[in-house]
Write a protein that holds these residues in place. Structure first.
Motif, PDB file in Angstrom:
ATOM      1  N   MET A 434      19.990  64.869  35.508  1.00 42.36           N
ATOM      2  CA  MET A 434      18.946  63.973  35.981  1.00 42.36           C
ATOM      3  C   MET A 434      18.131  63.369  34.827  1.00 42.36           C
ATOM      4  SD  MET A 434      19.529  63.952  39.123  1.00 42.36           S
ATOM      5  CE  MET A 434      18.157  62.925  39.578  1.00 42.36           C
ATOM      6  N   ILE A 435      18.271  63.943  33.627  1.00 48.53           N
ATOM      7  CA  ILE A 435      17.602  63.423  32.432  1.00 48.53           C
ATOM      8  C   ILE A 435      18.677  62.935  31.474  1.00 48.53           C
ATOM      9  CG2 ILE A 435      16.041  63.944  30.513  1.00 48.53           C
ATOM     10  CD1 ILE A 435      14.719  64.009  33.228  1.00 48.53           C
ATOM     11  N   ILE A 436      18.581  61.665  31.121  1.00 49.79           N
ATOM     12  CA  ILE A 436      19.587  61.045  30.257  1.00 49.79           C
ATOM     13  C   ILE A 436      18.867  60.296  29.145  1.00 49.79           C
ATOM     14  CG2 ILE A 436      21.247  60.809  32.161  1.00 49.79           C
ATOM     15  CD1 ILE A 436      20.418  57.860  32.331  1.00 49.79           C
ATOM     16  N   PRO A 437      19.588  59.881  28.075  1.00 51.08           N
ATOM     17  CA  PRO A 437      18.948  59.087  27.029  1.00 51.08           C
ATOM     18  C   PRO A 437      18.634  57.672  27.517  1.00 51.08           C
ATOM     19  CG  PRO A 437      21.260  59.412  26.544  1.00 51.08           C
ATOM     20  CD  PRO A 437      20.957  60.283  27.717  1.00 51.08           C
ATOM     21  N   VAL A 438      17.632  57.055  26.887  1.00 51.54           N
ATOM     22  CA  VAL A 438      17.244  55.684  27.236  1.00 51.54           C
ATOM     23  C   VAL A 438      18.426  54.734  27.074  1.00 51.54           C
ATOM     24  CG1 VAL A 438      15.801  53.738  26.504  1.00 51.54           C
ATOM     25  CG2 VAL A 438      14.792  56.018  26.769  1.00 51.54           C
ATOM     26  N   PRO A 468      14.991  49.666  18.627  1.00 56.55           N
ATOM     27  CA  PRO A 468      15.969  50.731  18.330  1.00 56.55           C
ATOM     28  C   PRO A 468      15.368  52.134  18.425  1.00 56.55           C
ATOM     29  CG  PRO A 468      16.083  48.962  16.701  1.00 56.55           C
ATOM     30  CD  PRO A 468      14.890  48.693  17.530  1.00 56.55           C
ATOM     31  N   GLU A 469      14.046  52.301  18.130  1.00 58.27           N
ATOM     32  CA  GLU A 469      13.475  53.649  18.078  1.00 58.27           C
ATOM     33  C   GLU A 469      13.385  54.304  19.459  1.00 58.27           C
ATOM     34  OE1 GLU A 469      10.024  50.634  17.762  1.00 58.27           O
ATOM     35  OE2 GLU A 469      12.038  50.926  16.930  1.00 58.27           O
ATOM     36  N   VAL A 470      13.526  53.532  20.548  1.00 57.01           N
ATOM     37  CA  VAL A 470      13.411  54.142  21.879  1.00 57.01           C
ATOM     38  C   VAL A 470      14.749  54.661  22.387  1.00 57.01           C
ATOM     39  CG1 VAL A 470      11.504  52.590  22.413  1.00 57.01           C
ATOM     40  CG2 VAL A 470      13.808  51.993  23.184  1.00 57.01           C
ATOM     41  N   LEU A 471      15.845  54.321  21.735  1.00 56.02           N
ATOM     42  CA  LEU A 471      17.161  54.634  22.283  1.00 56.02           C
ATOM     43  C   LEU A 471      17.437  56.129  22.338  1.00 56.02           C
ATOM     44  CD1 LEU A 471      19.317  51.842  20.587  1.00 56.02           C
ATOM     45  CD2 LEU A 471      18.373  51.886  22.907  1.00 56.02           C
ATOM     46  N   GLU A 472      16.826  56.921  21.435  1.00 56.52           N
ATOM     47  CA  GLU A 472      17.081  58.356  21.390  1.00 56.52           C
ATOM     48  C   GLU A 472      16.134  59.137  22.286  1.00 56.52           C
ATOM     49  OE1 GLU A 472      19.641  59.605  19.888  1.00 56.52           O
ATOM     50  OE2 GLU A 472      20.217  57.612  19.187  1.00 56.52           O
ATOM     51  N   SER A 473      15.212  58.460  22.955  1.00 58.56           N
ATOM     52  CA  SER A 473      14.285  59.165  23.844  1.00 58.56           C
ATOM     53  C   SER A 473      14.970  59.493  25.157  1.00 58.56           C
ATOM     54  CB  SER A 473      13.037  58.309  24.090  1.00 58.56           C
ATOM     55  OG  SER A 473      12.204  58.911  25.067  1.00 58.56           O
ATOM     56  N   GLU A 474      14.484  60.545  25.821  1.00 56.86           N
ATOM     57  CA  GLU A 474      15.007  60.881  27.141  1.00 56.86           C
ATOM     58  C   GLU A 474      14.364  60.004  28.201  1.00 56.86           C
ATOM     59  OE1 GLU A 474      12.126  64.351  28.888  1.00 56.86           O
ATOM     60  OE2 GLU A 474      13.789  65.001  27.603  1.00 56.86           O
ATOM     61  N   ASP A 509       4.332  56.263  23.849  1.00 53.54           N
ATOM     62  CA  ASP A 509       5.079  56.264  25.109  1.00 53.54           C
ATOM     63  C   ASP A 509       6.206  55.236  25.043  1.00 53.54           C
ATOM     64  OD1 ASP A 509       3.305  58.125  26.091  1.00 53.54           O
ATOM     65  OD2 ASP A 509       2.011  56.622  27.041  1.00 53.54           O
ATOM     66  N   VAL A 510       7.225  55.462  25.917  1.00 60.19           N
ATOM     67  CA  VAL A 510       8.313  54.497  26.087  1.00 60.19           C
ATOM     68  C   VAL A 510       7.965  53.603  27.277  1.00 60.19           C
ATOM     69  CG1 VAL A 510      10.764  54.175  26.556  1.00 60.19           C
ATOM     70  CG2 VAL A 510       9.993  56.099  25.141  1.00 60.19           C
ATOM     71  N   VAL A 511       8.124  52.296  27.095  1.00 59.93           N
ATOM     72  CA  VAL A 511       7.797  51.347  28.154  1.00 59.93           C
ATOM     73  C   VAL A 511       9.045  50.510  28.470  1.00 59.93           C
ATOM     74  CG1 VAL A 511       6.354  49.399  28.836  1.00 59.93           C
ATOM     75  CG2 VAL A 511       5.380  51.252  27.465  1.00 59.93           C
ATOM     76  N   TYR A 576       7.479  59.612  25.152  1.00 56.57           N
ATOM     77  CA  TYR A 576       8.645  59.689  24.270  1.00 56.57           C
ATOM     78  C   TYR A 576       8.969  61.150  24.000  1.00 56.57           C
ATOM     79  CZ  TYR A 576      11.622  59.329  20.159  1.00 56.57           C
ATOM     80  OH  TYR A 576      12.657  59.439  19.266  1.00 56.57           O
ATOM     81  N   ARG A 577      10.193  61.521  24.327  1.00 58.48           N
ATOM     82  CA  ARG A 577      10.689  62.858  24.028  1.00 58.48           C
ATOM     83  C   ARG A 577      12.127  62.733  23.559  1.00 58.48           C
ATOM     84  NH1 ARG A 577       8.685  66.353  29.333  1.00 58.48           N
ATOM     85  NH2 ARG A 577       6.411  66.032  29.041  1.00 58.48           N
ATOM     86  N   PRO A 578      12.478  63.273  22.402  1.00 55.59           N
ATOM     87  CA  PRO A 578      13.878  63.190  21.944  1.00 55.59           C
ATOM     88  C   PRO A 578      14.817  63.829  22.979  1.00 55.59           C
ATOM     89  CG  PRO A 578      12.435  63.922  20.167  1.00 55.59           C
ATOM     90  CD  PRO A 578      11.602  63.923  21.407  1.00 55.59           C
ATOM     91  N   TYR A 579      15.922  63.173  23.214  1.00 59.71           N
ATOM     92  CA  TYR A 579      16.859  63.637  24.253  1.00 59.71           C
ATOM     93  C   TYR A 579      17.698  64.800  23.735  1.00 59.71           C
ATOM     94  CZ  TYR A 579      20.924  63.858  27.280  1.00 59.71           C
ATOM     95  OH  TYR A 579      21.917  64.296  28.092  1.00 59.71           O
TER      96      TYR A 579
END
Length: 586
Positions: A434-438, A468-474, A509-511, A576-579
């Motif tokens: 249920m939790i995946i990378p952005v 690019p910096e948001v892609l690794e967030s969960e 935060d990721v938006v 933002y949380r690293p996945y």
């Protein structure tokens, strides 16, 4: 928009205790130190003034002693009736010579011998039958100087005409060259005791340096000024070690004396002369002693303050340690560490707080152990149910499109739709997480748009703006695609529609943003959609909002900005949380 309450300044309890102790320490030290300083300064100034007054009085006494010699010398002549008769009578021949040599001149010599050798005695007589006698100006310095002159030598002098001498009177005057020579004369009348008439003048002249030799500037301290004034405060005499008239007296050398504001004045009258000894002492020199007292007082206060500060610091540290232990335990609770316990020592209020805290922690830990598993299972079930409510609707619509393409014989489009659909479900169903990378969430939305673009003959235009910096967030899975679907179903009113999908960082935060140029919505409709108990509209939007809040908390979720005819902007926010995948966590 409601204003956020300003965050108050955090001050540790140790600082508060230390500040309170310092205030309790500083208040008496400052009060006592100030009182001691002021009392000491006042006492020092009074003591200094008393000493200076005694010194000036002693100088005036020394001046009186010298003046008394001069007065006593004139008394010898003034009270000698025999001398008065000889000077007033008529004598001739041998008798005249005998009286002059055996009585008159010896009496003058005796009178001149009484005071200091610096004194000059001059006697003026009205009787022209008395012969004159005067000393040689080039005589040795230790030779007594006395003279006998006729009155006609001084009768025309201005100073003599201003005299008003009579029986029993006397006067101090600067006569002839006295002012130029720095001298002053003591004048008394010579009386004929037979007729009580004025028969002549006794004049005793002395250099003022001799008379006022004790009144030398600088004797009472550095920069002090000593001088003599008459009864009308006119300057008579001043001296200084280097011979230069002090600046405060330079302007008064020919006039009246005026006390400067920066000097303290001590004035002592002289008994045998209508004059006074005046001392001016600068206040700055008096303040030097005050500065020493001030420095000693400040030094004692500082030493006391340092000692009391160290004691206060030790006491504040002692009391603050218990508070720090309590705060540390509470912070551990705040961070989720419910195993932390507060050490209990001593037998006071802090020990009671520690025991109560440890019992509370044990109770909370037990309750968490009982409720945690049940709560997690319930939350996971809710997420799964919400997700399962969204997927069938999309799958149904896609299969309808595939059926329609098959009937129309659009094989190429059918092939592309099936391939995009396979990619879409491979991404959404991968591992069942249920939790995946952005990055994967963006790929799901992109696959969905690929399907829709094929179905609508490229009338859908999409632009992506991804940091690019948001892609690794969960990210919670399947939160972006429903808003893309809503834009296509409810906002599209023209031949074409333009969508912009953004992903960026904002304040940690990721938006996500989905913006369209469609119909837009009224404010009332937006309010109904976001209500927890909606009236049959916006069900999918509320599902996404609830999923985000269940996962990350109430501050996060969905926000809608829209106006009629201007399109709609959907904003999704989560931290933002690293996945980390499930396998990595295992």
């Amino acid at each position: 928009m409601q204003m956020k309450r300003a965050k108050s300044l955090y001050i540790p309890i140790s600082y508060k205790l230390l500040i309170s102790y310092l205030l309790l320490v500083l208040t008496p030290i400052i009060a006592i130190g100030s009182y001691a300083y002021l009392s000491s300064v006042r006492s020092t100034e009074q003591h200094t003034r008393s000493n200076l007054e005694v010194a000036v009085k002693q100088m005036a006494s020394n001046v009186d002693f010298r003046l008394k010699d001069m007065v006593r010398s004139t008394d010898e002549l003034y009270a000698d009736q025999t001398l008065a008769r000889y000077l007033a009578g008529y004598h001739s021949g041998w008798e005249r010579y005998s009286i002059m040599s055996q009585y008159i001149l010896p009496r003058l010599k005796n009178a001149a011998n009484l005071p200091d050798p610096e004194v000059e005695l001059s006697v003026y007589v009205s009787n022209p039958d008395v012969g004159e006698f005067y000393y040689n100006d080039r005589a040795a310095e230790d030779v007594r100087k006395y003279s006998l002159f006729h009155m006609d030598r001084i009768e025309d002098e201005a100073w003599y005409r201003r005299l008003d001498l009579h029986y029993g009177s006397s006067a101090w005057r600067q006569t002839g060259n006295d002012k130029a020579d720095g001298s002053i004369s003591y004048l008394r009348p010579l009386i004929n005791y037979d007729t009580l008439q004025l028969n002549g003048l006794i004049k005793m002249t002395a250099n003022m340096k001799y008379i006022f030799s004790d009144a030398v500037s600088g004797q009472l301290g550095e920069d002090s000024i000593l001088f003599i004034v008459d009864n009308a405060d006119r300057l008579l005499f001043t001296s200084s070690p280097n011979g230069v008239i002090p600046e405060p007296l330079a302007s008064a050398a020919s006039g009246y004396i005026k006390q400067p504001g920066s000097y303290m004045q001590i004035k002592q009258p002289v008994s045998n002369m209508p004059a006074s000894v005046v001392a001016w002492i600068p206040y700055a020199s008096l303040q030097k002693n005050s500065q020493q007292v001030r420095n000693v007082t400040i030094g004692i206060c500082l030493v006391t303050l340092v000692l009391l500060f160290l004691i206060s610091l030790a006491m504040s540290q002692y009391f603050s340690r218990s508070f720090q232990k309590l705060v540390s335990s509470l912070k551990s609770f705040q961070e989720g560490d419910f195993h932390k316990r507060m050490p209990v020592r001593g037998n006071d209020e802090f020990a009671e707080i520690g025991s109560a805290f440890n019992e509370m922690a044990s109770t909370i830990q037990r309750l968490i152990d009982e409720v945690y598993v049940v709560s997690l299972e319930k939350k996971e079930t809710e997420l799964q149910v919400l997700h399962s409510q969204m997927n069938p609707h999309f799958l149904y619509n896609t299969f309808s499109s595939i059926s329609r393409m098959a009937k129309l014989g659009e094989i190429d489009k059918l092939h592309e739709v099936i391939r995009s659909l396979a990619r879409f479900y491979r991404l959404t169903l991968h591992r069942g997480e249920m939790i995946i990378p952005v990055e994967q969430e963006l790929q799901i939305a992109e696959s969905y748009l690929d399907i829709q673009r094929i179905k609508n003959a490229d009338r859908i235009h999409v632009a992506y703006a991804v940091a690019p910096e948001v892609l690794e967030s969960e990210s919670v899975k399947f939160i972006l695609q429903p808003f893309v679907e809503n834009a296509l179903e409810h906002a599209w009113y023209d031949d074409e529609i333009f969508l912009v999908i953004r992903a960026y960082m904002e304040e940690g935060d990721v938006v996500f943003e989905v913006e369209d140029n469609g119909l837009g919505m009224k404010e009332e409709l937006i309010g109904q959609i976001l209500k927890p108990a909606g009236q049959g509209i916006g069900y999918g939007i509320r599902n996404v909002d609830q999923r985000i809040k269940l996962q990350y908390g109430r501050p996060y979720g969905v926000a809608i900005h829209s106006s009629l005819g201007e399109g709609t902007l959907i904003r999704l926010r989560f931290p933002y949380r690293p996945y980390h995948s499930v396998s990595e966590e295992s």
